[in-house]
Design a protein around this motif. Structure first.
Motif, PDB file in Angstrom:
ATOM      1  N   GLY A 462      -2.995 -43.679  -6.153  1.00 40.76           N
ATOM      2  CA  GLY A 462      -2.828 -44.006  -4.745  1.00 40.76           C
ATOM      3  C   GLY A 462      -1.386 -44.101  -4.311  1.00 40.76           C
ATOM      4  O   GLY A 462      -1.110 -44.313  -3.127  1.00 40.76           O
ATOM      5  N   ALA A 463      -0.444 -43.924  -5.251  1.00 32.71           N
ATOM      6  CA  ALA A 463       0.975 -44.038  -4.918  1.00 32.71           C
ATOM      7  C   ALA A 463       1.460 -42.777  -4.211  1.00 32.71           C
ATOM      8  O   ALA A 463       0.955 -41.677  -4.438  1.00 32.71           O
ATOM      9  CB  ALA A 463       1.791 -44.271  -6.180  1.00 32.71           C
ATOM     10  N   HIS A 464       2.443 -42.962  -3.331  1.00 34.83           N
ATOM     11  CA  HIS A 464       3.078 -41.820  -2.697  1.00 34.83           C
ATOM     12  C   HIS A 464       4.568 -42.081  -2.566  1.00 34.83           C
ATOM     13  O   HIS A 464       5.021 -43.224  -2.592  1.00 34.83           O
ATOM     14  CB  HIS A 464       2.456 -41.509  -1.327  1.00 34.83           C
ATOM     15  N   CYS A 465       5.316 -41.005  -2.463  1.00 33.77           N
ATOM     16  CA  CYS A 465       6.759 -41.080  -2.270  1.00 33.77           C
ATOM     17  C   CYS A 465       7.146 -40.233  -1.062  1.00 33.77           C
ATOM     18  O   CYS A 465       6.438 -39.300  -0.694  1.00 33.77           O
ATOM     19  CB  CYS A 465       7.499 -40.566  -3.505  1.00 33.77           C
ATOM     20  N   PHE A 466       8.278 -40.584  -0.478  1.00 35.47           N
ATOM     21  CA  PHE A 466       8.841 -39.777   0.598  1.00 35.47           C
ATOM     22  C   PHE A 466       9.936 -38.897   0.003  1.00 35.47           C
ATOM     23  O   PHE A 466      10.797 -39.389  -0.739  1.00 35.47           O
ATOM     24  CB  PHE A 466       9.410 -40.659   1.701  1.00 35.47           C
ATOM     25  N   ILE A 467       9.870 -37.613   0.318  1.00 31.88           N
ATOM     26  CA  ILE A 467      10.802 -36.648  -0.244  1.00 31.88           C
ATOM     27  C   ILE A 467      11.770 -36.157   0.832  1.00 31.88           C
ATOM     28  O   ILE A 467      11.360 -35.777   1.928  1.00 31.88           O
ATOM     29  CB  ILE A 467      10.058 -35.440  -0.849  1.00 31.88           C
ATOM     30  N   TYR A 468      13.067 -36.179   0.503  1.00 31.09           N
ATOM     31  CA  TYR A 468      14.108 -35.609   1.349  1.00 31.09           C
ATOM     32  C   TYR A 468      14.559 -34.301   0.690  1.00 31.09           C
ATOM     33  O   TYR A 468      15.048 -34.319  -0.445  1.00 31.09           O
ATOM     34  CB  TYR A 468      15.313 -36.546   1.454  1.00 31.09           C
ATOM     35  N   PHE A 481       4.249 -37.601   0.186  1.00 32.02           N
ATOM     36  CA  PHE A 481       3.332 -36.833  -0.660  1.00 32.02           C
ATOM     37  C   PHE A 481       2.767 -37.749  -1.751  1.00 32.02           C
ATOM     38  O   PHE A 481       3.477 -38.615  -2.281  1.00 32.02           O
ATOM     39  CB  PHE A 481       4.042 -35.645  -1.315  1.00 32.02           C
ATOM     40  N   THR A 482       1.503 -37.521  -2.072  1.00 30.69           N
ATOM     41  CA  THR A 482       0.870 -38.278  -3.150  1.00 30.69           C
ATOM     42  C   THR A 482       1.490 -37.894  -4.484  1.00 30.69           C
ATOM     43  O   THR A 482       1.804 -36.724  -4.727  1.00 30.69           O
ATOM     44  CB  THR A 482      -0.643 -37.995  -3.181  1.00 30.69           C
ATOM     45  N   VAL A 483       1.628 -38.864  -5.362  1.00 31.21           N
ATOM     46  CA  VAL A 483       2.286 -38.666  -6.651  1.00 31.21           C
ATOM     47  C   VAL A 483       1.249 -38.554  -7.759  1.00 31.21           C
ATOM     48  O   VAL A 483       0.297 -39.342  -7.821  1.00 31.21           O
ATOM     49  CB  VAL A 483       3.239 -39.837  -6.960  1.00 31.21           C
ATOM     50  N   VAL A 484       1.433 -37.561  -8.642  1.00 33.88           N
ATOM     51  CA  VAL A 484       0.625 -37.436  -9.857  1.00 33.88           C
ATOM     52  C   VAL A 484       1.579 -37.401 -11.041  1.00 33.88           C
ATOM     53  O   VAL A 484       2.503 -36.582 -11.070  1.00 33.88           O
ATOM     54  CB  VAL A 484      -0.239 -36.159  -9.849  1.00 33.88           C
ATOM     55  N   LYS A 485       1.355 -38.272 -12.003  1.00 36.11           N
ATOM     56  CA  LYS A 485       2.194 -38.274 -13.195  1.00 36.11           C
ATOM     57  C   LYS A 485       1.933 -37.020 -14.013  1.00 36.11           C
ATOM     58  O   LYS A 485       0.786 -36.643 -14.249  1.00 36.11           O
ATOM     59  CB  LYS A 485       1.913 -39.519 -14.033  1.00 36.11           C
ATOM     60  N   SER A 486       2.996 -36.352 -14.440  1.00 34.16           N
ATOM     61  CA  SER A 486       2.851 -35.115 -15.185  1.00 34.16           C
ATOM     62  C   SER A 486       2.217 -35.360 -16.552  1.00 34.16           C
ATOM     63  O   SER A 486       2.575 -36.318 -17.257  1.00 34.16           O
ATOM     64  CB  SER A 486       4.210 -34.432 -15.358  1.00 34.16           C
ATOM     65  N   ILE A 487       1.290 -34.498 -16.928  1.00 26.53           N
ATOM     66  CA  ILE A 487       0.624 -34.604 -18.228  1.00 26.53           C
ATOM     67  C   ILE A 487       1.481 -33.991 -19.323  1.00 26.53           C
ATOM     68  O   ILE A 487       1.544 -34.510 -20.445  1.00 26.53           O
ATOM     69  CB  ILE A 487      -0.749 -33.904 -18.176  1.00 26.53           C
ATOM     70  N   THR A 488       2.141 -32.881 -18.995  1.00 20.86           N
ATOM     71  CA  THR A 488       2.878 -32.127 -20.018  1.00 20.86           C
ATOM     72  C   THR A 488       4.369 -32.413 -20.036  1.00 20.86           C
ATOM     73  O   THR A 488       5.016 -32.270 -21.070  1.00 20.86           O
ATOM     74  CB  THR A 488       2.666 -30.623 -19.798  1.00 20.86           C
ATOM     75  N   TYR A 529       5.557 -46.034  -2.947  1.00 22.20           N
ATOM     76  CA  TYR A 529       4.836 -46.759  -1.917  1.00 22.20           C
ATOM     77  C   TYR A 529       3.334 -46.672  -2.180  1.00 22.20           C
ATOM     78  O   TYR A 529       2.869 -45.873  -2.981  1.00 22.20           O
ATOM     79  CB  TYR A 529       5.121 -46.162  -0.534  1.00 22.20           C
ATOM     80  N   GLY A 530       2.595 -47.488  -1.408  1.00 22.57           N
ATOM     81  CA  GLY A 530       1.141 -47.418  -1.460  1.00 22.57           C
ATOM     82  C   GLY A 530       0.539 -48.456  -2.387  1.00 22.57           C
ATOM     83  O   GLY A 530       1.219 -49.079  -3.204  1.00 22.57           O
ATOM     84  N   SER A 531      -0.752 -48.651  -2.239  1.00 19.60           N
ATOM     85  CA  SER A 531      -1.474 -49.616  -3.070  1.00 19.60           C
ATOM     86  C   SER A 531      -2.646 -48.924  -3.748  1.00 19.60           C
ATOM     87  O   SER A 531      -3.129 -47.888  -3.291  1.00 19.60           O
ATOM     88  CB  SER A 531      -1.984 -50.785  -2.220  1.00 19.60           C
ATOM     89  N   GLN A 532      -3.092 -49.505  -4.844  1.00 17.59           N
ATOM     90  CA  GLN A 532      -4.186 -48.932  -5.628  1.00 17.59           C
ATOM     91  C   GLN A 532      -5.517 -49.510  -5.171  1.00 17.59           C
ATOM     92  O   GLN A 532      -5.711 -50.726  -5.162  1.00 17.59           O
ATOM     93  CB  GLN A 532      -3.968 -49.223  -7.114  1.00 17.59           C
ATOM     94  N   SER A 533      -6.421 -48.644  -4.781  1.00 16.74           N
ATOM     95  CA  SER A 533      -7.743 -49.099  -4.347  1.00 16.74           C
ATOM     96  C   SER A 533      -8.511 -49.660  -5.537  1.00 16.74           C
ATOM     97  O   SER A 533      -8.477 -49.090  -6.633  1.00 16.74           O
ATOM     98  CB  SER A 533      -8.523 -47.943  -3.715  1.00 16.74           C
TER      99      SER A 533
END
Length: 715
Positions: A462-468, A481-488, A529-533
């Motif tokens: 549920g986290a997101h960051c603002f990108i410049y 944009f929503t953030v996804v931790k990289s697997i690789t 930013y953001g909170s976890q549901s």
């Protein structure tokens, strides 16, 4: 950034608004009597030469002071301690000290020399006299004019402040109540599961979960008469209450004009001033709230659990009402200036011209913030909006300087500066300038950003960051944009950006000019930013995604899969083609042999391997570079064989052809659940709205706790 520090700091800033509310003088009955008697006497006689202002003459000239006390006692009663104390206070401001006994003695002495000037035909009220006068009928009539004039004017000021405080308090009460309910659900999740039945489900179906009208919320409406996002019904009710309250406060409650008023001698002059004072005083209490709601580091998000988009919704609608109140103030004071014959002179005064500029800036900011402009010219909107709001704040501050309302704007400046400083701190926290790798996903018309971040930056579902994006024309913009931790890639995060207008379209052109499959771009990352549901508190979690909206639901699913919770989890994903497995295959592989059941609906199932692969999925299911892409093509070359191999590789996924019937899925999942169910959605706006409505429509038919969490934000 420590949430408790943010909470303490912003509460301190809001306390300044409360401090400002104590800056006006509250007048009472005794004040009106004292001021009216003094004004009535000086309107019918003179004791000092020249124009008399203030209380210096009245307090030092024994004849006038005796006349003043005589008027007070005749209009009220003798030895009126309350009014005497007000006279003592007024004289103290003129460096003259009296006691109650002093005033009574001066009055007793004056009664020996009283003259009824109404019986003296030679009396000239413009010539200074040296004797006290008694309360003639003319003085009494003048007294009534001033008494009611002061009562209406200063009483309106006090009423305006109290109405402004009440407006702020209503929003405070809403935040406190919502915060209490939110944290009760967080701290005692078992209690939330018990809140079912006709009463609770009826409230949630008709208010808290419902869109305002039939369906639209995340999906904006675009019609001939209006365009933009429609608030939820809960938001609409809060906005409507505020709007009705503002109408009552600014246009109806507590107005009265006294015929014979000596302060404002015509009805237009008086009523226009009352409306002008009321509208602007009520509005200055709302201005800090408008600034606070727009901030990304709004502590109320942490208290209430509301999304940022909800606060932006409130910000937009409160701003519109604020502009209307400013317009009422401006028009009312224009009418009042005309009524008293001072329009030309006021137009040459700085405070008046600053007020005109502030009004124009606020109106332009509102008009240029309309949805159509924000959607099709966001970059222009952002620059112009910041400039106009800065100019409004500055000119409104200067306009209010002489009236001591400037402190409200200091509160706005403090909130804005605080939010800016925290945003800069978040950028520093994420490592300042980052070199991001951008890959264009042709089939999804999406850009995948892979960004290195410091190891201490922790992401969560549920986290997101603002990108410049650090280009000459876009460095000042930020996009969420929503953030996804990289697997690789250890220490990297992924973001998926749909190509639209603005910066994403500029990146697409950069891809088209490049020969490679990816390009590098320098960025700043502001977050997290953001909170976890709280899906882990439910017996079942149903996560629904569409297209590149998979990031948030997948993160929640992976968290549930790797955490020791008993929540049954299903991940639904609506896609166009099997090609999505090229760019999200490695993530989906993490769900293999877990309790999460991925279910993918492919609306175009006839796509072949060559269409699917695009040279980026290797045999291990991981993303590879351009050189290894050809090996993958050779392994999976060939029509149906490709599809069979692909399905076999992802045999833990349940594939369906065609589009997902959201209503059926929601109804079925609720029916099959053995306990509480939580739905989450992040998809195309229309599909997201379908999930909300489907959950709402299925509340009555279930005795289980059913909740909905919108993983998508739009504003």
């Amino acid at each position: 950034m420590n949430k408790h520090f943010i909470l303490f700091t912003v509460l301190s800033l809001l306390a300044q608004t409360g401090y400002c509310s104590d800056m006006w003088t509250i007048y009472h009955q005794d004040d009106y009597v004292a001021m009216a008697c003094k004004a009535a006497l000086e309107g019918n006689a003179a004791w000092c030469a020249g124009t008399v202002k203030g209380y210096k003459c009245a307090c030092k000239n024994q004849a006038e002071l005796g006349s003043w006390m005589n008027c007070i006692y005749q209009e009220t009663f003798e030895n009126n301690v309350g009014v005497e104390n007000r006279v003592i206070g007024l004289c103290a401001s003129s460096n003259k000290t009296y006691t109650n006994d002093d005033l009574r003695q001066i009055y007793q002495n004056a009664t020996n020399y009283m003259v009824d000037v109404s019986k003296d035909d030679t009396f000239n009220k413009t010539q200074p006299i040296s004797y006290p006068i008694t309360d003639s009928k003319k003085v009494h009539k003048t007294y009534l004019g001033y008494y009611h004039g002061y009562y209406n004017r200063w009483g309106n000021i006090s009423t305006s402040h109290w109405l402004g405080i009440a407006s702020l308090s209503m929003w405070g009460a809403l935040v406190v109540i919502s915060g209490a309910l939110h944290w009760l659900g967080v701290l005692v999740p078992s209690l939330k599961k018990k809140l079912t039945g006709p009463l609770f489900n009826g409230y949630r179906k008709n208010i808290s979960l419902a869109p305002t009208f039939k369906k639209h919320h995340i999906n904006p409406v675009q019609s001939l008469f209006a365009a933009g996002y429609i608030p939820t019904r809960f938001e609409s009710i809060a906005i409507a209450i505020h709007f009705l309250y503002s109408i009552l406060a600014c246009a109806i409650i507590g107005y009265n004009y006294y015929h014979g008023d000596k302060v404002f001698k015509t009805r237009m002059a008086g009523v226009a001033r009352y409306y002008g004072d009321r509208s602007i005083i009520v509005s200055v209490y709302q201005v800090p709230l408008v600034f606070l709601f727009a901030g990304r580091n709004n502590f109320m998000q942490w208290i209430t659990g509301w999304s940022y988009s909800r606060f932006v919704t409130f910000h937009k609608w409160l701003s519109r009402m604020l502009v209307l109140e400013i317009l009422i103030h401006s028009l009312a004071f224009t009418a009042q200036s005309v009524a008293i014959g001072k329009l030309q002179s006021r137009l040459h005064e700085d405070f008046y011209r600053y007020g005109i500029v502030a009004t124009i800036c606020s109106c332009l900011a509102m008009v240029l913030a309309m949805y159509t402009i924000r959607r099709y010219a966001y970059e222009c909107f952002l620059v112009v909006h910041i400039i106009l709001i800065a100019m409004f704040t500055w000119t409104a501050y200067l306009h209010a300087l002489d009236q001591e309302y400037q402190k409200y704007f200091w509160a706005c400046i403090a909130i804005w500066c605080f939010d800016t400083v925290v945003r800069m701190a978040r950028i520093v926290y994420c490592g300042l300038i980052r070199k991001a790798r951008a890959t264009f996903l042709v089939e999804e018309n999406t850009i995948k950003l892979t960004i290195p971040v410091p190891s201490y930056v922790k992401t969560y579902p549920g986290a997101h960051c603002f990108i410049y994006f650090l280009t000459p024309s876009t460095f000042w913009q930020s996009h969420p944009f929503t953030v996804v931790k990289s697997i690789t890639d250890e220490g990297h995060i992924h973001m998926y950006c749909k190509v639209k207008e603005g910066i994403t379209k500029a990146l697409l052109k950069k891809f088209q000019a490049s020969e490679g499959s990816s390009v590098d771009v320098k960025v700043l990352v502001e977050g997290v930013y953001g909170s976890q549901s709280p899906y882990h508190h439910y017996d079942k979690a149903v996560l629904i995604a569409g297209g590149n909206g998979i990031s948030g639901p997948f993160s929640h699913a992976l968290k549930l899969a790797t955490t020791d919770v008993k929540t049954e989890t299903k991940l639904y994903w609506q896609v166009r083609e099997y090609s999505v497995l090229n760019w999200f295959g490695e993530e989906l592989m993490q769900l293999k042999n877990t309790k999460v059941q991925p279910i993918i609906y492919v609306s175009n199932p006839s796509s072949s391997l060559s269409e699917v692969h695009n040279g980026s999925l290797s045999s291990s299911g991981e993303h590879s570079d351009s050189s290894s892409g050809h090996e993958g093509k050779e392994e999976y070359a060939g029509g149906e064989k490709t599809k069979e191999s692909l399905v076999n590789k992802f045999d833990f996924i349940e594939f369906h052809s065609g589009r997902m019937n959201v209503s059926e899925v929601v109804a079925q999942e609720i029916q099959e659940s053995v306990g509480s169910v939580a739905f989450g959605a992040c998809a195309h706006p229309d599909m997201t709205d379908e999930v909300r409505v489907a959950v709402k429509n299925n509340l009555n038919g279930s005795n289980k706790r059913v909740d909905y969490f919108e993983e998508m934000e739009s504003w």
